[in-house]
Design a protein around this motif. Structure first.
Motif, mmCIF file in Angstrom:
data_model
loop_
_atom_site.group_PDB
_atom_site.id
_atom_site.type_symbol
_atom_site.label_atom_id
_atom_site.label_comp_id
_atom_site.label_asym_id
_atom_site.label_seq_id
_atom_site.Cartn_x
_atom_site.Cartn_y
_atom_site.Cartn_z
ATOM 1 N N ASP A 236 35.656 21.212 3.100
ATOM 2 C CA ASP A 236 36.414 20.610 1.993
ATOM 3 C C ASP A 236 36.102 19.106 1.945
ATOM 4 N N PRO A 237 35.144 18.703 1.105
ATOM 5 C CA PRO A 237 34.734 17.292 1.037
ATOM 6 C C PRO A 237 35.869 16.344 0.633
ATOM 7 N N ARG A 238 36.918 16.878 0.025
ATOM 8 C CA ARG A 238 38.001 16.019 -0.454
ATOM 9 C C ARG A 238 39.030 15.702 0.645
ATOM 10 N N TYR A 239 38.890 16.365 1.765
ATOM 11 C CA TYR A 239 39.878 16.165 2.836
ATOM 12 C C TYR A 239 39.411 15.104 3.813
ATOM 13 N N ASP A 240 40.236 14.112 4.019
ATOM 14 C CA ASP A 240 39.963 13.046 4.960
ATOM 15 C C ASP A 240 40.825 13.265 6.208
ATOM 16 N N LEU A 241 40.177 13.480 7.351
ATOM 17 C CA LEU A 241 40.912 13.760 8.580
ATOM 18 C C LEU A 241 41.837 12.608 8.953
ATOM 19 N N PRO A 242 43.027 12.925 9.480
ATOM 20 C CA PRO A 242 43.942 11.852 9.912
ATOM 21 C C PRO A 242 43.377 11.146 11.151
ATOM 22 N N SER A 243 43.816 9.942 11.385
ATOM 23 C CA SER A 243 43.400 9.206 12.585
ATOM 24 C C SER A 243 44.104 9.792 13.800
ATOM 25 N N THR A 244 43.586 9.488 14.977
ATOM 26 C CA THR A 244 44.227 9.972 16.205
ATOM 27 C C THR A 244 45.639 9.411 16.316
ATOM 28 N N TYR A 245 45.857 8.194 15.845
ATOM 29 C CA TYR A 245 47.186 7.572 15.890
ATOM 30 C C TYR A 245 48.169 8.340 15.003
ATOM 31 N N THR A 246 47.738 8.663 13.770
ATOM 32 C CA THR A 246 48.596 9.416 12.848
ATOM 33 C C THR A 246 48.860 10.822 13.387
ATOM 34 N N LEU A 247 47.825 11.415 13.961
ATOM 35 C CA LEU A 247 47.926 12.781 14.470
ATOM 36 C C LEU A 247 48.881 12.869 15.659
ATOM 37 N N SER A 248 48.711 11.979 16.632
ATOM 38 C CA SER A 248 49.524 12.036 17.854
ATOM 39 C C SER A 248 50.920 11.468 17.662
ATOM 40 N N GLY A 249 51.109 10.731 16.593
ATOM 41 C CA GLY A 249 52.420 10.155 16.338
ATOM 42 C C GLY A 249 53.163 10.896 15.243
ATOM 43 N N LYS A 250 52.913 10.522 14.032
ATOM 44 C CA LYS A 250 53.662 11.042 12.885
ATOM 45 C C LYS A 250 53.536 12.564 12.716
ATOM 46 N N LEU A 251 52.305 13.085 12.649
ATOM 47 C CA LEU A 251 52.110 14.506 12.322
ATOM 48 C C LEU A 251 52.608 15.428 13.437
ATOM 49 N N LEU A 252 52.304 15.087 14.690
ATOM 50 C CA LEU A 252 52.770 15.908 15.810
ATOM 51 C C LEU A 252 54.294 15.923 15.857
ATOM 52 N N ASN A 253 54.896 14.778 15.665
ATOM 53 C CA ASN A 253 56.355 14.678 15.715
ATOM 54 C C ASN A 253 57.008 15.488 14.594
ATOM 55 N N GLN A 254 56.407 15.426 13.385
ATOM 56 C CA GLN A 254 56.951 16.190 12.253
ATOM 57 C C GLN A 254 56.894 17.691 12.524
ATOM 58 N N ARG A 255 55.745 18.143 13.047
ATOM 59 C CA ARG A 255 55.580 19.580 13.313
ATOM 60 C C ARG A 255 56.528 20.032 14.428
ATOM 61 N N TYR A 256 56.638 19.225 15.469
ATOM 62 C CA TYR A 256 57.543 19.543 16.573
ATOM 63 C C TYR A 256 58.980 19.633 16.077
ATOM 64 N N THR A 257 59.402 18.658 15.287
ATOM 65 C CA THR A 257 60.775 18.639 14.771
ATOM 66 C C THR A 257 61.045 19.849 13.892
ATOM 67 N N ASP A 258 60.073 20.215 13.076
ATOM 68 C CA ASP A 258 60.222 21.357 12.167
ATOM 69 C C ASP A 258 60.404 22.666 12.958
ATOM 70 N N ILE A 259 59.518 22.923 13.913
ATOM 71 C CA ILE A 259 59.599 24.155 14.706
ATOM 72 C C ILE A 259 60.850 24.152 15.578
ATOM 73 N N ARG A 260 61.187 22.995 16.128
ATOM 74 C CA ARG A 260 62.377 22.886 16.969
ATOM 75 C C ARG A 260 63.644 23.204 16.175
ATOM 76 N N ASN A 261 63.737 22.688 14.965
ATOM 77 C CA ASN A 261 64.919 22.939 14.124
ATOM 78 C C ASN A 261 65.013 24.416 13.749
ATOM 79 N N LYS A 262 63.861 25.033 13.449
ATOM 80 C CA LYS A 262 63.860 26.462 13.104
ATOM 81 C C LYS A 262 64.291 27.309 14.297
ATOM 82 N N LEU A 263 63.775 26.953 15.478
ATOM 83 C CA LEU A 263 64.136 27.700 16.679
ATOM 84 C C LEU A 263 65.611 27.516 17.013
ATOM 85 N N LYS A 264 66.102 26.305 16.855
ATOM 86 C CA LYS A 264 67.510 26.040 17.137
ATOM 87 C C LYS A 264 68.405 26.826 16.184
ATOM 88 N N GLU A 265 67.962 26.935 14.934
ATOM 89 C CA GLU A 265 68.722 27.719 13.951
ATOM 90 C C GLU A 265 68.728 29.197 14.333
#
Length: 517
Positions: free
Chosen positions: A44-73
């Protein structure tokens, strides 16, 4: 033109990258690897990969929070859970504690990881510190009132931690099986040393290894397996492989200089006898170590099965080493495994498994004691339901102001209220009838899933169905938390030994739980 940050496709692809990192245990730096970037660009030429900083910070945290909230529910609707926990040390010499949670939902057994975090005080490995670390996770997930048991190894600090938490402790059955065999491995050290020396020599000698492969005369020659001192079954695998390839081993050792002596005929006889008995322990270990099916109810019947089979094999032992080894095993089974039949959790679980019921016990008196405990639990559950029902009725009466129907006299039916109030006293009789109805029916086939049984038959056997959910969720071993060690060992590699502890926790959590959400 690249996707903008608000694009739904960009968000989906970012999510897929985070999931790949967690599921495949890839480093965050994969997004900077030339080959990976080239592959993504072609896809997909239109997709620009996130930086390691964005990946290990913002994106990982968002995914963790999402799955954690679903599991807690998901867990909020569950009444009973069991925990396993174990401690380990990372490559970076940090002390971690892994906690897994097990529960029955919709008549299916679920095993999830709650946390993989450093101890509250990483330097201090006392029971108080372990208890404080466990309590912190319990509070985070709001499950304190739901815990039926905590499964750990037999370390004194773990047992004491459970006492401090005021939670029922169940000693890992797989750990105890390991001790039963390890107790007696010292009795056969001379022949084990011969085996280890042969394996070490062939593995370390290039010429010996090449000859060994050719001597097997096979398209897929087997490799020898070395023993790991902490796992009895590694000795079993080593011996089994040596017996399978013994002829090739003998020819190899005769062709290589400074090789150890091949095994004698007597040695082979001893090893053959050892494999016969260790094979039973291997089967038991595998059977008891699952996480996707009920295992706690297997503890007592497996102990009985081990004892009976080992006693049968003992009558056919011909070598002195074999006789000595199997006698030691029988003594260790009696000392280490028989006491499980006196543990409340194991006793009630065996009763609640339709495959075993009373017939899984070694001593009938223990089955009778288990029945009494089960009756007490059933009455307690019914009383709680009655109290909950009354509370709801009072609340509804306070909220509702519906007038009495004309002509209805409360005094006229006062006797009904008295009888209904006294009905709770007959709960014991109801429980006895339900219990007999279940125990006196024919046992289910050995391939029956006990949770599926309670799904089908449970509605007519209340409150046994709830008791099944309470006890059958408990794992017989702490293997699930130990499995996290190998996973986390792949996360904290030499390349990533400086990975933040919070990211270790999040990646391990996602790796184990993401498939279910």
């Amino acid at each position: 033109m690249l996707y903008n940050d608000q694009s739904s496709q960009k968000k989906k692809l970012d999510l897929a990258v985070v999931d790949m990192i967690a599921l495949d245990l890839q480093p965050f730096t994969i997004v900077t690897d030339e080959g990976f970037k080239k592959l993504v660009s072609l896809l997909d030429p239109r997709y620009d990969l996130p930086s390691t900083y964005t990946l290990s910070g913002k994106l990982l945290n968002q995914r963790y929070t999402d799955i954690r909230n679903k599991l807690k529910e998901d867990m909020s609707g569950v009444e009973y859970v069991a925990l396993t926990c174990d401690g380990w040390t990372s490559r970076a010499t940090e002390s971690y504690l892994t906690i897994t949670c097990h529960f029955v939902s919709n008549h299916q057994l679920h095993a999830v990881v709650l946390s993989t975090k450093p101890l509250t005080n990483g330097i201090n490995h006392t029971s108080e510190n372990i208890a404080a670390s466990i309590q912190e996770i319990i509070d985070e997930w709001e499950i304190d009132h739901k815990i039926t048991s905590i499964v750990t190894d037999n370390a004194a600090s773990m047992i004491k931690a459970c006492e401090l938490l005021k939670k029922k402790h169940f000693p890992c059955y797989a750990h105890m099986l390991n001790l039963v065999v390890q107790d007696n491995m010292k009795l056969i050290q001379p022949i084990l040393k011969k085996c280890k020396d042969i394996v070490t020599f062939i593995k370390q000698s290039t010429s010996a290894m090449e000859i060994f492969k050719k001597e097997q005369n096979s398209e897929k020659p087997l490799k020898l397996i070395q023993e790991c001192p902490t796992r009895w079954n590694s000795s079993y695998y080593m011996i089994e492989r040596i017996l399978k390839t013994n002829e090739a081993i003998g020819r190899t050792l005769l062709k290589v200089r400074k090789a150890p002596q091949p095994l004698s005929v007597d040695d082979v006889c001893v090893l053959t006898e050892l494999v016969k008995v260790l094979d039973i322990f291997e089967e038991a270990t595998k059977k008891i170590s699952g996480s996707k099916y009920v295992t706690i109810s297997l503890v007592i019947p497996v102990t009985m099965g081990l004892y009976n089979n080992v006693c049968k094999i003992s009558t056919n032992m011909e070598t002195e080493d074999g006789k000595k080894f199997i006698k030691g095993l029988i003594d260790s089974i009696i000392t280490r495994l028989f006491p499980y039949e006196n543990r409340t959790v194991a006793k009630i679980a065996s009763l609640l498994d339709p495959r075993f019921k009373k017939e899984g016990f070694r001593i009938p008196a223990n089955a009778s004691a288990a029945i009494n405990l089960l009756e007490f639990d059933m009455v307690s559950i019914l009383k709680k339901k009655e109290e909950k029902k009354k509370t709801i009725e009072i609340q509804n009466q306070n909220v509702s102001s519906t007038p009495e129907k004309p002509g209805t006299s409360c005094a006229l039916f006062a006797f009904l209220e008295e009888r209904i109030d006294s009905k709770i006293k007959s709960l014991t009789a109801d429980v006895i009838i339900t219990k007999r109805q279940y125990l006196e029916t024919i046992n289910s086939d050995q391939d029956t899933d006990p949770l599926l049984y309670w799904k089908i038959a449970g509605h007519g056997l209340s409150p046994l169905e709830e008791c099944a959910a309470k006890y059958l969720c408990i794992p017989a071993t702490s293997v699930e938390s130990e499995r996290c060690f190998s996973t986390t060992g792949q996360i904290i590699t030499e390349r990533r030994s400086r990975l933040k502890a919070e990211n270790v926790d999040k990646i391990t959590f996602l790796h184990k739980n993401i498939r279910n959400h």
